[in-house]
Enzyme design. Structure first.
Site, PDB file in Angstrom:
ATOM      1  N   TYR A 142     -72.471 -31.067 -18.222  1.00 59.37           N
ATOM      2  CA  TYR A 142     -71.163 -31.509 -17.755  1.00 59.37           C
ATOM      3  C   TYR A 142     -71.206 -32.034 -16.324  1.00 59.37           C
ATOM      4  O   TYR A 142     -70.348 -32.813 -15.916  1.00 59.37           O
ATOM      5  CB  TYR A 142     -70.142 -30.367 -17.841  1.00 59.37           C
ATOM      6  CG  TYR A 142     -69.776 -29.946 -19.250  1.00 59.37           C
ATOM      7  CD1 TYR A 142     -70.154 -30.699 -20.350  1.00 59.37           C
ATOM      8  CD2 TYR A 142     -69.064 -28.789 -19.479  1.00 59.37           C
ATOM      9  CE1 TYR A 142     -69.826 -30.314 -21.635  1.00 59.37           C
ATOM     10  CE2 TYR A 142     -68.718 -28.391 -20.768  1.00 59.37           C
ATOM     11  CZ  TYR A 142     -69.106 -29.155 -21.836  1.00 59.37           C
ATOM     12  OH  TYR A 142     -68.771 -28.763 -23.119  1.00 59.37           O
ATOM     13  N   LYS A 189     -81.925 -22.707 -26.258  1.00 65.76           N
ATOM     14  CA  LYS A 189     -82.606 -23.537 -27.253  1.00 65.76           C
ATOM     15  C   LYS A 189     -84.004 -23.830 -26.702  1.00 65.76           C
ATOM     16  O   LYS A 189     -84.429 -24.982 -26.546  1.00 65.76           O
ATOM     17  CB  LYS A 189     -81.809 -24.831 -27.497  1.00 65.76           C
ATOM     18  CG  LYS A 189     -82.265 -25.619 -28.716  1.00 65.76           C
ATOM     19  CD  LYS A 189     -82.073 -24.870 -30.032  1.00 65.76           C
ATOM     20  CE  LYS A 189     -82.468 -25.754 -31.213  1.00 65.76           C
ATOM     21  NZ  LYS A 189     -82.534 -25.012 -32.481  1.00 65.76           N
ATOM     22  N   ASP A 221     -78.214 -21.996 -32.267  1.00 68.46           N
ATOM     23  CA  ASP A 221     -77.774 -22.221 -33.643  1.00 68.46           C
ATOM     24  C   ASP A 221     -77.759 -20.920 -34.439  1.00 68.46           C
ATOM     25  O   ASP A 221     -76.885 -20.707 -35.280  1.00 68.46           O
ATOM     26  CB  ASP A 221     -78.631 -23.279 -34.338  1.00 68.46           C
ATOM     27  CG  ASP A 221     -80.116 -23.180 -34.015  1.00 68.46           C
ATOM     28  OD1 ASP A 221     -80.493 -22.376 -33.150  1.00 68.46           O
ATOM     29  OD2 ASP A 221     -80.904 -23.922 -34.626  1.00 68.46           O
ATOM     30  N   ASP A 245     -69.329 -23.260 -23.995  1.00 68.69           N
ATOM     31  CA  ASP A 245     -68.070 -23.907 -24.332  1.00 68.69           C
ATOM     32  C   ASP A 245     -67.846 -23.869 -25.842  1.00 68.69           C
ATOM     33  O   ASP A 245     -66.762 -23.510 -26.330  1.00 68.69           O
ATOM     34  CB  ASP A 245     -68.111 -25.356 -23.829  1.00 68.69           C
ATOM     35  CG  ASP A 245     -66.760 -26.043 -23.880  1.00 68.69           C
ATOM     36  OD1 ASP A 245     -65.767 -25.416 -24.287  1.00 68.69           O
ATOM     37  OD2 ASP A 245     -66.700 -27.230 -23.513  1.00 68.69           O
ATOM     38  N   ASP A 249     -65.326 -20.889 -28.159  1.00 73.55           N
ATOM     39  CA  ASP A 249     -64.232 -21.350 -29.011  1.00 73.55           C
ATOM     40  C   ASP A 249     -64.441 -20.872 -30.444  1.00 73.55           C
ATOM     41  O   ASP A 249     -63.485 -20.497 -31.134  1.00 73.55           O
ATOM     42  CB  ASP A 249     -64.132 -22.874 -28.984  1.00 73.55           C
ATOM     43  CG  ASP A 249     -63.344 -23.377 -27.784  1.00 73.55           C
ATOM     44  OD1 ASP A 249     -62.936 -22.549 -26.952  1.00 73.55           O
ATOM     45  OD2 ASP A 249     -63.146 -24.597 -27.673  1.00 73.55           O
TER      46      ASP A 249
END
Length: 352
Positions: A142, A189, A221, A245, A249
């Site tokens: 970001y 990851k 994942d 993020d 959620d």
């Protein structure tokens, strides 16, 4: 105790849910003998419309002088639906995080016994879930260099982390784990990304400083899959900005409603407390939005920013009571009576 709190209502339903948190906080102040000074400030689309900037310097000065910041939500369709917009509400949020040094987003996920059937997941999978994500907020993709080349036909977003950024977030994670079940999961990851390998080796090097904490390392994942299978197998999870993020959620639906989950963003200068839901522009002004996540964010503020645990406990208790008695907005009411946003706030304040 004198509490100086910056009040950033933001856009959409932000002002409506913030009003209810203020009602509840003022009731707590009256009950426990505190004095709250609220200082409103503009941010998001409201700030763009007023001064052309989503996080104005005046707002930053107010936040810097405050003991804590209570935040609503930002976002507006006129910016969401315009990819070419040069100034966007979300830029204000990123700027605020950077300038206030809000590097650790703390998102608890838990279930409410009276609402267990509202979750899309089976009772036996989620009962007893009580986990906390710590998401790094000021680094990663970001904030990395981004742009276009090849006459706009190729786009890029760089993901960059420093070891120090990882260490300060991981330190918060280890410290939180020590106050809970002493379990910490580092989400990355590392089989693909170099930044994730930096995360993993940095956290591994810190293990010796917290010998009581059992640390696991899982790919993002796999965590995404296990969150909806056995969420109560997790306790404290730490991860980078983008992964956090998305995963937080995902985790929010475990409780049955995004309108129930609070969060805190811990900073170098001050800390900010906000609901995890968005600005929900379709409901703006309709007095139907669920204020409970914002109210519970105020409870986190009382406890974490001011050390007022009894006050926080009183807020959580009256929220539990409202849920048990069905004093809820339309997203939770089902076939029962739906209360207005303002009515829920009034009920909570009066019962405190």
């Amino acid at each position: 105790m004198k509490l100086n709190i910056a009040l950033l209502a933001g856009d959409g339903i932000g002002p409506e849910v913030i009003d209810q948190a203020v009602k509840v906080s003022n009731a707590i102040a009256q009950k426990f003998g505190h004095e709250i000074t609220w200082t409103p400030a503009l941010t998001g689309a409201a700030a763009i419309d007023a001064v052309g900037e989503p996080y104005p310097d005046e707002t930053h000065e107010i936040c810097m002088k405050a003991d804590a910041v209570l935040f609503g939500a930002i976002g507006h369709p006129k910016y969401d639906n315009d990819p070419s917009a040069k100034v966007r509400p979300e830029q204000g949020l990123l700027k605020m995080r950077k300038k206030l040094g809000l590097f650790a987003n703390v998102r608890p996920t838990f279930t409410f016994p009276s609402l267990i059937e509202n979750s899309p997941l089976k009772r036996e999978r989620i009962e007893g879930t009580d986990l906390v994500f710590l998401r790094e907020l000021t680094g990663g993709i970001y904030f990395g260099e981004k742009g276009r080349r090849d006459e706009g036909e190729t786009a890029y977003d760089n993901c960059v982390y420093t070891r120090e950024e990882v260490k300060r977030l991981a330190k918060k994670g280890f410290e939180l784990a020590m106050t809970r079940s002493k379990k910490l999961c580092c989400v990355d990851k590392a089989n693909v990304l170099e930044t994730s390998r930096l995360w993993r080796e940095t956290v591994q090097a810190m293990e010796k400083d917290y010998p009581e904490v059992k640390v696991s390392y899982e790919f993002v994942d796999a965590v995404a899959m296990r969150l909806v299978q056995w969420p109560n197998s997790y306790d404290v999870l730490i991860t980078e900005n983008l992964f956090g993020d998305i995963l937080t959620d995902e985790a929010s639906v475990i409780s049955g409603s995004m309108g129930l989950m609070p969060s805190a963003s811990v900073g170098e200068h001050t800390s900010l407390y906000e609901p995890i839901h968005g600005s929900y522009p379709q409901a703006t002004g309709l007095d139907i939005a669920n204020p409970l996540a914002t109210v519970l964010s105020a409870a986190m503020m009382f406890e974490d920013a001011f050390g007022l645990t009894e006050e926080a406990k009183a807020i959580r208790s009256v929220v539990d009571q409202s849920l048990a008695e069905g004093v809820v907005t339309e997203d939770l009411a089902g076939k029962n009576k739906a209360y207005k946003t303002s009515e829920v706030g009034d009920w909570l304040a009066s019962h405190i």
